[in-house]
Design an enzyme around this catalytic site. Structure first.
Site, PDB file in Angstrom:
ATOM      1  N   ASP A 165      64.172 -14.913 175.088  1.00  0.00           N
ATOM      2  CA  ASP A 165      63.047 -14.845 174.142  1.00  0.00           C
ATOM      3  C   ASP A 165      62.381 -13.460 174.228  1.00  0.00           C
ATOM      4  O   ASP A 165      62.103 -12.823 173.210  1.00  0.00           O
ATOM      5  CB  ASP A 165      62.065 -15.977 174.503  1.00  0.00           C
ATOM      6  CG  ASP A 165      60.832 -15.936 173.653  1.00  0.00           C
ATOM      7  OD1 ASP A 165      60.986 -16.101 172.426  1.00  0.00           O
ATOM      8  OD2 ASP A 165      59.732 -15.706 174.189  1.00  0.00           O
ATOM      9  N   LYS A 199      62.180 -10.241 171.435  1.00  0.00           N
ATOM     10  CA  LYS A 199      60.940  -9.559 171.058  1.00  0.00           C
ATOM     11  C   LYS A 199      61.067  -8.055 171.300  1.00  0.00           C
ATOM     12  O   LYS A 199      60.636  -7.241 170.490  1.00  0.00           O
ATOM     13  CB  LYS A 199      59.758 -10.120 171.859  1.00  0.00           C
ATOM     14  CG  LYS A 199      59.378 -11.534 171.429  1.00  0.00           C
ATOM     15  CD  LYS A 199      58.326 -12.114 172.349  1.00  0.00           C
ATOM     16  CE  LYS A 199      57.917 -13.509 171.907  1.00  0.00           C
ATOM     17  NZ  LYS A 199      57.174 -14.230 172.935  1.00  0.00           N
TER      18      LYS A 199
END
Ligand code: ADP
Ligand code: ASP
Ligand code: MG
Length: 817
Positions: free
Chosen positions: A676, A680
């Protein structure tokens, strides 16, 4: 002397006719009136259809019955209002008209054709019916019938004749001197042709009848009574937010009617302007309303008065080398059309004189072809003129107002508005008085074009038309915020409506916008699943001009369609990281589509939730700054876990606690894998111009490679204690070096990595815990002290607020228009 005209809508039934009678009684107490009456609504069209059917050998009996029933029912509605003598007279009159009509229809059917002269005689029947009914309702010696076919002298086409005002003035004055009256009722639309027969003045021509009588008699005013309160900025039947216009100049009214505003027949204003008779538009069902006043002055305080449309047109282009430099070609084109009574609505000529384009009614295409072929036979055969280019199903959208002349940039705003509505312009024209600017567009785009222009020029209330896909925690929170923020939106004069909500199984759509008080219930009842084609059709059907897909899912499939959505004219707003972390090719494809279509792709919430991180990075770059180094804590759950580690908790307790509080994903491995954060970081890296793929990010997961992370979530959580030692040691070591452990995302020297790092106490990231996110940038302008942005970087409330803010950004383009 005053002239009042009542249209078909004011004579539709007994109720309206009685309203007309009441207005006339009141008005005739202090003025002499000439009253022009149309046929009852729909009657002329019925006759026109009948003639067409008879001519084309279609069985017309059903249509004839409809006409007969319509007229007889109208008379019968007065049974308890008129005397039997009056009723008998009216029925006898209708009977005679029916016989005459029937006889003519038989003849037309037999011959298979109908001359304009005969057609005029039949089409003009309805007006007489209105006059007879009103004569009965007013029943007074002071009320007389003024015979239009004796007094109005006209010439030209029997179906679209032009009145000679001078000759008409003489005749009406003569009639008035011989027939004293208080109210003279004159059937509109009808006139005497100079050859002696009856002719008519064009469909909807009673307005023109009234205008010529008012001009001929130098009346105080010419009042056109209809079913709306006056002229509006657009047809109020098509644009619900249309604004009433109190005053217009003759020129503006003329342009509006010429370019399709049905409220006035295009021929109406010229005679009134010539004789300086003011025109007033009034509402029969609301006589107290002031209406619209039309005179030489107009109203300078309102520079633009309206948008109108003309539909069912064909755009015809004549081109070829023969047009270049040869004087008089355009004169020949238009005179050959004029000779055949083909009227042209708009003309444009390329500056190189290589082509001429013009619009005509679609029904006239064949006639135009014939005319041009006959006129340019030689040029066509020698290739000096190319075969005609004909685009059918076109419409003209026009923006009209005296102020166009003085205000710079209005035409530019008009075309920018059309671009905003994704409307392709095939031709454009500005009239020489610069009062009107027109665009020729596909008829199917006409509704969108009017909606967006009306919004930009009149209501100034831009709209955001939202379709939310995915209504889990974030989606539901967004809908909640949209509901709560309505008063704020109203203050900002923005119309933000949710027209669609979808989850993986259902799609709910509502033409008036979804009631956000009970959307869950309605969605459960919805049948179909989300399907973009359905949403697209819905947007087209309802002329939504600023549609936005808000993807609140984590779906890869949906993300892979963003470029399609944008190409179809939608903005895309999303917290879903997938699209921005697919291939670099797709990354560019989305942005190219957005540029080409003037649509926005907004994803502020993909990094740091509501924190304006993307905005800050873009802002720095737009100011010419160059970023050297980027460090960030980009995961709320990991920020929380490492905060607890610092406070002395074990890794397993910290992870469990974060999970119980809902800070992690349901399966904490999704956070602990580092993927994750890597996504980003890739978004940030691409934002500053690095051409990287997800594989290029060096990821050090929180779970060491040697640890067995397989099995169910519960299995995994049961084994997680085994990691406590590893982290306790790392934490102690960091502490000894006056540092703390953090999960850091780093961009340095064009390389990206995400990893557990011992961060020195003086590093701004050392203070980031408890779910906070932070971004630390070193750049040309921000050094040695960096630019720091920190705050809660997770949670439905801040994420939804970030999406809301992106939704508001979709207006930036509209506000430029
Ligand atoms: P009538 O039967 O009185 O002659 P029309 O139907 O010919 O009435 O004209 C009135 C209609 O014109 C209105 O009902 C309205 O829908 C339409 N219209 C078109 N453009 C405009 C406009 N700009 N302002 C007002 N009405 C308009
Ligand atoms: N009755 C005619 C028509 O419908 C004229 C008019 O109403 O103005 O065209
Ligand atoms: Mg009309």
């Amino acid at each position: 002397m005053q002239v009042l005209k009542f249209g078909g809508s004011s004579l539709a039934s007994r109720q309206e006719m009685e309203a007309v009678a009441k207005i006339l009684v009141e008005r005739s107490t202090n003025a002499q009136l000439i009253v022009v009456l149309s046929a009852p609504r729909g009657v002329t069209s019925l006759i026109e259809n009948l003639i067409h059917q008879a001519q084309t050998a279609t069985d017309y009996t059903a249509q004839l019955n409809t006409w007969q029933t319509r007229c007889v029912a109208l008379l019968q509605s007065f049974d308890d209002r008129l005397s039997s003598a009056q009723l008998n007279h009216l029925h006898a009159f209708q009977h005679a008209q029916a016989e005459q009509l029937q006889r003519h229809l038989q003849g037309i059917a037999l011959l298979g054709e109908c001359s304009n002269k005969v057609q005029a005689r039949l089409m003009a029947m309805g007006e007489l019916l209105s006059v007879h009914i009103l004569l009965a309702l007013l029943a007074s010696d002071n009320v007389r019938e003024l015979p239009a076919e004796q007094c109005l002298l006209a010439s030209g086409d029997y179906l679209n004749a032009r009145v000679d005002i001078k000759a008409t003035a003489k005749r009406i004055k003569q009639w008035c001197s011989e027939n004293p009256f208080n109210i003279a009722l004159m059937p509109g639309y009808r006139a005497q042709h100079e050859e002696g027969d009856l002719c008519v003045l064009g469909r909807n021509g009673s307005d023109y009848s009234a205008a010529v009588v008012a001009a001929a008699m130098q009346a105080q005013s010419c009042e056109i009574w209809t079913d709306v309160d006056g002229v509006y900025t657009a047809d109020p039947r098509r644009v619900s937010s249309a604004v009433h216009v109190a005053r217009l100049s003759y020129e503006e009214a003329m342009e509006l009617s010429h370019f399709g505003a049905k409220i006035l027949h295009p021929k109406t204003i010229a005679p009134l302007a010539q004789f300086r008779v003011p025109c007033v538009i009034k509402n029969t069902t609301n006589p107290a309303a002031t209406g619209t006043w039309i005179d030489a002055e107009g109203d300078h305080s309102m520079p633009i008065k309206g948008i109108s449309t003309l539909e069912q047109l064909a755009l015809i282009t004549v081109s070829g080398p023969g047009l270049k430099g040869v004087a008089g070609i355009s004169a020949r084109v238009f005179s050959c059309l004029a000779q055949r009574d083909i009227s042209v609505n708009l003309i444009t000529q390329s500056s190189s004189e290589f082509s001429i384009s013009f619009c005509v009614q679609q029904a006239n295409v064949m006639a135009v072809k014939k005319a041009i072929r006959a006129e340019f036979e030689l040029e066509l055969s020698s290739g000096l003129i190319k075969p005609l280019n004909i685009q059918k199903n076109m419409a003209i959208v026009s923006l009209i107002g005296d102020g166009m002349l003085h205000q710079l940039g209005l035409a530019a705003r008009f075309f920018a508005s059309l671009a905003q509505a994704q409307v392709n312009v095939s031709a454009m024209a500005q009239d020489s008085s610069e009062r009107t600017v027109s665009a020729v567009v596909n008829q199917s785009d006409c509704g969108d074009a009017v909606a967006v222009c009306h919004e930009n020029f009149f209501t100034h209330m831009p709209s955001i038309d939202v379709f939310v896909v995915g209504c889990g925690t974030v989606g539901a929170q967004l809908l909640q915020q949209i509901k709560r923020q309505q008063p704020f939106l109203q203050k900002r004069n923005v119309k933000l409506r949710v027209y669609g909500i979808a989850n993986s199984r259902q799609l709910l759509l509502a033409a008036q916008g979804i009631d956000l008080n009970n959307w869950q219930e309605k969605l459960t009842g919805a049948k179909a699943a989300f399907d973009f084609a359905t949403v697209q059709q819905f947007v087209k059907r309802h002329h939504l001009i600023n549609p936005v897909i808000v993807d609140c899912t984590t779906s890869t499939d949906l993300a892979a369609r963003y470029a399609d959505y944008i190409r179809a004219g939608f903005h895309v707003v999303t917290p879903n990281k997938k699209a921005n972390t697919m291939t670099m090719d797709y990354y560019h494809e989305i942005r190219n589509a957005a540029r080409a279509k003037h649509r926005r792709f907004l994803y502020e919430t993909t990094v740091g939730a509501g924190l304006p991180i993307i905005d800050a990075v873009q802002g720095l770059q737009n100011a010419g700054d160059r970023l050297h180094e980027f460090g960030g804590i980009l995961s709320g759950s990991l920020s929380y876990i490492f905060g607890l580690l610092e406070a002395g908790q074990s890794f397993s307790t910290a992870t469990r606690q974060a999970r119980e509080l809902g800070y992690t994903e349901p399966d904490p491995r999704d956070d602990l894998s580092g993927m994750d954060v890597a996504r980003k970081l890739l978004i940030m890296a691409r934002e500053i111009g690095l051409q990287l793929e997800l594989d290029d990010i060096a990821i050090e997961p929180l779970i060491p490679a040697e640890f067995d992370a397989s099995g169910s979530v519960d299995d995994f959580m049961a084994r997680i204690e085994a990691l406590d030692n590893h982290y306790a040691k790392a934490q102690q070591q960091a502490h000894a070096n006056h540092a703390v452990l953090r999960y850091v995302a780093l961009i340095r020297d064009g390389k990206c990595q995400v990893k557990v790092e011992a961060v020195a106490a003086d590093n701004p990231l050392a203070a980031i815990k408890d779910g906070e996110n932070a971004l630390v940038i070193k750049s040309d302008y921000y050094q040695p002290l960096p630019f720091v942005l920190r705050g809660y970087g997770a949670g439905a409330t801040v994420t939804a607020a970030g999406i809301f803010s992106d939704l508001m950004r979709t207006l930036a383009w509209q506000q430029q228009a």
